[in-house]
Design an enzyme around this catalytic site. Structure first.
Site, short mmCIF file in Angstrom:
data_model
loop_
_atom_site.label_atom_id
_atom_site.label_comp_id
_atom_site.label_asym_id
_atom_site.label_seq_id
_atom_site.Cartn_x
_atom_site.Cartn_y
_atom_site.Cartn_z
N LYS A 19 1.08 -1.36 0.11
CA LYS A 19 0.09 -0.03 -0.11
C LYS A 19 0.47 1.43 0.41
O LYS A 19 0.11 2.50 -0.17
CB LYS A 19 -0.63 -0.09 1.17
CG LYS A 19 -2.46 -1.22 1.22
CD LYS A 19 -2.80 -1.58 2.54
CE LYS A 19 -2.49 -1.44 3.41
NZ LYS A 19 -1.65 -2.85 3.97
N ARG A 98 -10.45 0.14 8.55
CA ARG A 98 -9.52 -1.42 8.83
C ARG A 98 -10.38 -1.85 9.28
O ARG A 98 -10.25 -3.73 9.52
CB ARG A 98 -8.11 -1.27 9.81
CG ARG A 98 -6.76 -1.00 9.02
CD ARG A 98 -6.65 -2.23 8.42
NE ARG A 98 -4.83 -2.49 9.56
CZ ARG A 98 -4.09 -1.49 9.61
NH1 ARG A 98 -4.23 -0.98 8.89
NH2 ARG A 98 -3.32 -2.26 9.81
#
Ligand code: ATP
Ligand code: MG
Length: 227
Positions: A19, A98
């Site tokens: 990422k 998340r």
């Protein structure tokens, strides 16, 4: 440099899926995009030994997630203080949300500013590949720049290319803690993906290296957001 309509993107992906690497590449290519990485932000706070850093370090060193309310507040404050809560700004989030709880809180917060997310991309990298990468990973904490001794080594061993400052190994990149983080990811990502699939904004790009994934990611963004 390509011009984009306002992009509000979340990058999903297992720890070590790249990422941070994709983020650096996108920022270089699209000058209008800003980024917030929850992990980088927390690591800076730890280095500065702020109250938030002290709180975060005990979770991070054990590979555990911070409580939703804590991290949601941190990211919300960051979006606000950097003036990103407008329908005009383009930005991406790396490492947040998340959990579905975090995602719901973010949706609510953004909708009050007419700045709902408009793209979520999952970076899909085989987990065997990821485990191999981690031992070779070094970071420059102040900038969040990531190096890999095999694929993307620094020009001078142990030093950041831009500042020459020392690189460090993340204390949570040990086999034991990393295994926990990966397990944690597997358990939370499915409901998170469902949350965004329902909104019709979820895409996936797959590949074994960042060089394979990056052009796919750019194509996807241009298809949807080129002016
Ligand atoms: P990578 O940086 O390799 O992609 P990662 O996504 O697991 O891996 P970071 O995003 O850097 O790692 O996060 C490091 C740690 O910071 C996490 O293990 C967790 O303790 C904490 N953290 C970061 N983001 C969140 C979040 N959204 N919710 C809860 N805790 C978080
Ligand atoms: Mg990261």
């Amino acid at each position: 440099m390509s011009m984009l309509r306002p992009l509000r993107l979340v990058l999903l992906g297992a720890p070590g899926s790249g990422k941070g690497t994709q983020t650096s590449k996108l920022l270089k290519e699209f000058g209008s995009i800003k980024s917030i990485s929850s992990g980088d932000l927390l690591r800076k706070q730890i280095e500065l030994a702020t109250p938030l850093g002290l709180k975060a370090s005990s979770y991070i060193s054990q590979g555990q997630l911070l409580p939703d309310s804590l991290i949601t507040g941190v990211i919300g404050d960051e979006l606000k203080s950097r003036d990103l809560l407008t329908s005009k700004a383009s930005w991406l989030l790396d490492g947040f949300p998340r959990t579905v709880g975090q995602a719901g809180a973010l949706d609510k917060y953004l909708s009050t500013h007419d700045a709902a997310l408009n793209l979520v991309v999952e970076l899909d990298v085989p987990h065997e590949v990821i485990l191999n990468r981690i031992e070779n990973r070094y970071v420059h904490v102040p900038s969040g720049r990531v190096y890999n001794l095999e694929y993307n080594p620094p020009k001078v061993a142990g030093k950041d290319d831009i500042t020459g400052e020392p690189l460090s190994k993340r204390p949570d990149d040990t086999a034991e803690v990393f295994g926990k983080r990966l397990e944690q990811y597997k358990q939370t990502v499915t409901p998170l993906k469902e949350h965004y699939a329902k909104q019709g904004i979820l895409s996936t790009v797959s590949g074994t290296t960042s060089d394979i994934i990056y052009p796919k990611l750019v194509t996807l963004i241009l298809q949807k957001f080129a002016r």
